[in-house]
Design a protein around this motif. Structure first.
Motif, PDB file in Angstrom:
ATOM      1  N   LEU A 110     -19.645  -0.049  -7.453  1.00 47.62           N
ATOM      2  CA  LEU A 110     -19.717  -0.433  -6.042  1.00 47.62           C
ATOM      3  C   LEU A 110     -19.004  -1.757  -5.803  1.00 47.62           C
ATOM      4  O   LEU A 110     -18.340  -1.934  -4.778  1.00 47.62           O
ATOM      5  N   GLY A 111     -19.120  -2.664  -6.752  1.00 41.20           N
ATOM      6  CA  GLY A 111     -18.408  -3.945  -6.657  1.00 41.20           C
ATOM      7  C   GLY A 111     -16.904  -3.746  -6.650  1.00 41.20           C
ATOM      8  O   GLY A 111     -16.181  -4.388  -5.880  1.00 41.20           O
ATOM      9  N   VAL A 112     -16.419  -2.858  -7.512  1.00 37.04           N
ATOM     10  CA  VAL A 112     -14.984  -2.559  -7.553  1.00 37.04           C
ATOM     11  C   VAL A 112     -14.537  -1.958  -6.226  1.00 37.04           C
ATOM     12  O   VAL A 112     -13.518  -2.360  -5.657  1.00 37.04           O
ATOM     13  N   LEU A 113     -15.310  -1.003  -5.719  1.00 39.42           N
ATOM     14  CA  LEU A 113     -14.949  -0.367  -4.446  1.00 39.42           C
ATOM     15  C   LEU A 113     -14.944  -1.368  -3.294  1.00 39.42           C
ATOM     16  O   LEU A 113     -14.043  -1.357  -2.455  1.00 39.42           O
ATOM     17  N   ASN A 114     -15.935  -2.252  -3.262  1.00 42.88           N
ATOM     18  CA  ASN A 114     -15.968  -3.281  -2.222  1.00 42.88           C
ATOM     19  C   ASN A 114     -14.791  -4.240  -2.348  1.00 42.88           C
ATOM     20  O   ASN A 114     -14.198  -4.645  -1.347  1.00 42.88           O
ATOM     21  N   ALA A 115     -14.454  -4.602  -3.580  1.00 43.93           N
ATOM     22  CA  ALA A 115     -13.306  -5.495  -3.799  1.00 43.93           C
ATOM     23  C   ALA A 115     -12.013  -4.824  -3.342  1.00 43.93           C
ATOM     24  O   ALA A 115     -11.149  -5.476  -2.740  1.00 43.93           O
ATOM     25  N   LEU A 116     -11.874  -3.531  -3.611  1.00 39.37           N
ATOM     26  CA  LEU A 116     -10.680  -2.805  -3.171  1.00 39.37           C
ATOM     27  C   LEU A 116     -10.603  -2.761  -1.648  1.00 39.37           C
ATOM     28  O   LEU A 116      -9.531  -2.946  -1.063  1.00 39.37           O
ATOM     29  N   LYS A 117     -11.736  -2.521  -1.018  1.00 42.89           N
ATOM     30  CA  LYS A 117     -11.761  -2.484   0.448  1.00 42.89           C
ATOM     31  C   LYS A 117     -11.393  -3.856   1.019  1.00 42.89           C
ATOM     32  O   LYS A 117     -10.601  -3.960   1.956  1.00 42.89           O
ATOM     33  N   ASN A 118     -11.949  -4.914   0.438  1.00 42.94           N
ATOM     34  CA  ASN A 118     -11.628  -6.269   0.900  1.00 42.94           C
ATOM     35  C   ASN A 118     -10.150  -6.592   0.680  1.00 42.94           C
ATOM     36  O   ASN A 118      -9.512  -7.229   1.524  1.00 42.94           O
ATOM     37  N   HIS A 119      -9.614  -6.158  -0.446  1.00 40.42           N
ATOM     38  CA  HIS A 119      -8.195  -6.390  -0.733  1.00 40.42           C
ATOM     39  C   HIS A 119      -7.326  -5.667   0.297  1.00 40.42           C
ATOM     40  O   HIS A 119      -6.339  -6.229   0.797  1.00 40.42           O
ATOM     41  N   ALA A 120      -7.686  -4.426   0.614  1.00 47.24           N
ATOM     42  CA  ALA A 120      -6.937  -3.672   1.618  1.00 47.24           C
ATOM     43  C   ALA A 120      -7.007  -4.375   2.979  1.00 47.24           C
ATOM     44  O   ALA A 120      -5.998  -4.480   3.679  1.00 47.24           O
ATOM     45  N   ARG A 121      -8.179  -4.878   3.317  1.00 44.77           N
ATOM     46  CA  ARG A 121      -8.313  -5.630   4.577  1.00 44.77           C
ATOM     47  C   ARG A 121      -7.422  -6.872   4.550  1.00 44.77           C
ATOM     48  O   ARG A 121      -6.771  -7.189   5.544  1.00 44.77           O
ATOM     49  N   ASP A 122      -7.415  -7.579   3.408  1.00 44.25           N
ATOM     50  CA  ASP A 122      -6.582  -8.776   3.283  1.00 44.25           C
ATOM     51  C   ASP A 122      -5.094  -8.451   3.457  1.00 44.25           C
ATOM     52  O   ASP A 122      -4.320  -9.292   3.895  1.00 44.25           O
ATOM     53  N   LEU A 123      -4.727  -7.223   3.093  1.00 38.53           N
ATOM     54  CA  LEU A 123      -3.335  -6.791   3.245  1.00 38.53           C
ATOM     55  C   LEU A 123      -3.040  -6.323   4.668  1.00 38.53           C
ATOM     56  O   LEU A 123      -1.905  -5.940   4.965  1.00 38.53           O
ATOM     57  N   GLY A 124      -4.062  -6.325   5.519  1.00 42.57           N
ATOM     58  CA  GLY A 124      -3.859  -5.979   6.916  1.00 42.57           C
ATOM     59  C   GLY A 124      -4.277  -4.580   7.327  1.00 42.57           C
ATOM     60  O   GLY A 124      -4.037  -4.174   8.465  1.00 42.57           O
ATOM     61  N   TYR A 125      -4.908  -3.834   6.425  1.00 42.47           N
ATOM     62  CA  TYR A 125      -5.352  -2.488   6.765  1.00 42.47           C
ATOM     63  C   TYR A 125      -6.689  -2.563   7.506  1.00 42.47           C
ATOM     64  O   TYR A 125      -7.542  -3.383   7.175  1.00 42.47           O
TER      65      TYR A 125
END
Length: 130
Positions: free
Chosen positions: A57-72
């Motif tokens: 779940l931590g990995v998935l949340n980090a991926l989601k946050n990274h995608a948001r940081d990229l503007g998604y």
């Protein structure tokens, strides 16, 4: 006063006016999601191997946050992870990844042996399992 062309280009880039690449083409996100998918299949298939759910779940949340940081946007992220076409593509990608490592994805004994090896070496997939 006229804008200097280089500054104008920088402003266009900073404004996000250029289209984003599909999330499937962001290797860090797509490859990490594949590792989660393979780990999930291993934990569902193999007796004696379970998931480190909080870590996953931590990995998935980090991926989601990274995608948001990229503007998604959340909608773009949700569309990527729930798309039937993307799920099929990911399944094919995971099968190819396993085959490159000598593992037939549908062979339970090979998949479970791979899972145990990943756990022992602390690889990205094994890190999500115990």
């Amino acid at each position: 006063m006229r804008a200097i062309p280089g500054i104008a280009l920088a402003l266009v880039l900073a404004s996000g006016a250029l289209a984003k690449v599909p999330l499937r083409d962001v290797a860090e996100i797509d490859n990490s999601l594949m590792a989660v998918a393979i780990a999930d299949e291993i934990r569902k298939t193999c007796d004696g191997i379970s998931a480190r759910m909080f870590r996953a779940l931590g990995v998935l949340n980090a991926l989601k946050n990274h995608a948001r940081d990229l503007g998604y946007t959340d909608d773009e992220i949700e569309a990527y992870v729930t798309s039937k076409a993307e799920k099929a593509r990911m399944r094919d990608k995971a099968t190819a990844y396993l085959a490159e490592r000598g593992v037939v994805a549908d062979d339970k004994s090979q998949l479970c042996a791979f899972g145990r090896e990943e756990i022992a070496r602390g690889g990205p997939i094994g890190d999500l399992l115990r």
